[in-house]
Scaffold this active site. Structure first.
Site, mmCIF file in Angstrom:
data_model
loop_
_atom_site.group_PDB
_atom_site.id
_atom_site.type_symbol
_atom_site.label_atom_id
_atom_site.label_comp_id
_atom_site.label_asym_id
_atom_site.label_seq_id
_atom_site.Cartn_x
_atom_site.Cartn_y
_atom_site.Cartn_z
ATOM 1 N N GLU A 198 8.956 49.721 50.714
ATOM 2 C CA GLU A 198 7.896 50.249 51.575
ATOM 3 C C GLU A 198 6.585 49.512 51.343
ATOM 4 O O GLU A 198 5.812 49.286 52.282
ATOM 5 C CB GLU A 198 7.710 51.747 51.312
ATOM 6 C CG GLU A 198 6.781 52.456 52.290
ATOM 7 C CD GLU A 198 5.320 52.484 51.858
ATOM 8 O OE1 GLU A 198 4.485 52.974 52.639
ATOM 9 O OE2 GLU A 198 5.000 52.008 50.737
ATOM 10 N N ASP A 252 9.990 51.791 45.520
ATOM 11 C CA ASP A 252 9.373 50.555 45.046
ATOM 12 C C ASP A 252 7.899 50.798 44.735
ATOM 13 O O ASP A 252 7.289 51.746 45.238
ATOM 14 C CB ASP A 252 9.513 49.432 46.062
ATOM 15 C CG ASP A 252 8.724 49.667 47.341
ATOM 16 O OD1 ASP A 252 8.790 50.792 47.873
ATOM 17 O OD2 ASP A 252 8.044 48.732 47.817
#
Length: 432
Positions: free
Chosen positions: A200, A105
């Site tokens: 994350e 991400d």
């Protein structure tokens, strides 16, 4: 003479073949990185799902196909988009199982859509114009780390998006290193596990990571910045959301009646230590960081993060926030409510008892001519949480700079060096 010339011919062609293979691998590295950053995979802190955005599945599914294509085994993706795979051992003696982990991400703080990377070859140490029309310039006068990379090829943004090197650089490096090891069976290594995580950037990357399934003795996150970074200490981290309740009254008759929740929120912010913010701290210094404010007269919400490397000071910082709220409630009953939640802890607590895993990474860097820069992370990685989940997990440089914004850049040479570090760690762990 014929035999001598023939031997020279063979050796020369073997050398050319090796150079060509290495060139192709590194070309794959850059091509792979560019492919990844062009996929929009921002996470969303407001979502309750895992992954927090549907578009992260585009990266997860692509990685599954790539890991299979390069020859890894046990390639899986679970219902939460966590991707794992195995490179089997090629030695006949016991070797610890190690892992390499990165997240796919990108930050929700800046656009990761329609990323248009630019290449600056043989960087000369001057200003880099990212966007001429908008007068956006990446300058070493402000970002002095640029001067570390004179003569390198630097990949930048076009000034309208982030780049995505955090952490698609790490993913590209891990996949490329595994591809190299598959294609070079003469390099001895034990069993290697790789893992790629969603979310994350919103603090949830390790929340649903199956440590038991991953089954590694230890791992490394490839999620650091400049070349040489090697980190085994992180912040202790908490998030706080403060709700302020006001009373809306017509301003013409508001005396001694109106309570403006935005003004009370301002009192709260002003009561925080003014010098203990990210812009005025460094090294091991902790901070309070206001991340969001929204509201009106009746209701205002302030969100902040609390950080410190020292657990005792971290707990005191949380107490300071609660005390400010308590003091405001003494002035105006029930005007504020604090929600404070721990996010992760300093992974140094779990890694210091097994420092040999850091020493392996240090040795790998030194053997490749890289000076290790060992320092505490002023942030967090998946490794912070994973270390407390039973998987000790130091952090190694992925090579990028200025993450989460339009000034993000990564030198190609950093991508290559990080890839070489992964390969060298695998070799060192397998040495008798």
């Amino acid at each position: 003479p014929f035999i001598k010339n023939f031997r020279t011919f063979i050796l020369r062609n073997l050398l050319i073949s090796k150079i060509t293979k290495n060139y192709n691998i590194m070309k794959n590295l850059v091509d792979r990185f560019i492919k990844y950053i062009k996929i929009d995979s921002q996470s969303n802190p407001e979502s309750e799902t895992t992954p927090s955005t549907e578009k992260q599945w585009n990266m997860a599914n692509l990685l599954v196909e790539e890991l299979k294509a390069i020859g890894l085994q046990d390639v899986t993706v679970d219902e939460n988009a966590y991707v794992m795979a195995t490179l089997p051992s090629n030695v006949d003696y016991p070797v610890p199982t190690i892992g390499f982990i990165s997240h796919f991400d990108t930050s929700p703080d800046f656009s990761g859509e329609n990323v248009n990377p630019q290449f600056v070859e043989n960087y000369d140490g001057g200003d880099i114009v990212l966007n001429k029309e908008q007068n956006i310039v990446l300058s070493p006068s402000y970002f002095e780390d640029l001067l570390l990379y004179k003569g390198n090829t630097i990949i930048t943004t076009d000034g309208t998006t982030l780049l995505g090197a955090d952490d698609k650089a790490g993913i590209a490096e891990i996949v490329t290193a595994m591809e190299y090891l598959v294609q070079h069976p003469e390099i001895k290594h034990g069993k290697i596990r790789v893992g790629f995580t969603p979310d994350e950037e919103i603090g949830r990357g390790a929340h649903k990571f199956d440590v038991k399934k991953f089954a590694a003795d230890w791992a490394y996150t490839m999620d650091g910045g400049q070349i040489g970074e090697l980190e085994y200490e992180s912040f202790n981290a908490a998030g706080a959301k403060i709700h302020f309740k006001g009373k809306s009254v017509h301003p013409g008759t508001a005396k001694n009646k109106m309570v403006n929740s935005m003004l009370v929120a301002t009192q709260f912010i002003n009561a925080l230590p003014a010098d203990e913010i990210p812009a005025r701290t460094e090294g091991r210094e902790g901070f309070y960081h206001i991340t969001d404010i929204s509201g009106d007269v009746e209701n205002t919400v302030v969100q902040l993060i609390i950080r410190d490397h020292d657990r005792d000071i971290f707990n005191k910082r949380k107490a300071v926030v609660q005390q400010i709220v308590d003091d405001l409630n003494k002035q105006i009953p029930n005007v504020a409510v604090a929600e404070i939640k721990d996010q992760y802890y300093n992974m140094g607590e779990k890694i210091k008892p097994v420092m040999h895993i850091v020493e392996v990474a240090e040795r790998a860097m030194k053997e490749l001519g890289i000076t290790p820069i060992t320092k505490p992370i002023r942030g967090g990685t998946d490794g912070s949480q994973l270390s407390f989940m039973g998987l000790p997990c130091p952090n190694i440089f992925a090579g990028g700079h200025n993450f989460h914004g339009k000034y993000e850049f990564v030198p190609v040479e950093n991508l290559e060096k990080a890839t070489e570090v992964i390969i060298r760690i695998a070799e060192l762990v397998a040495k008798k």
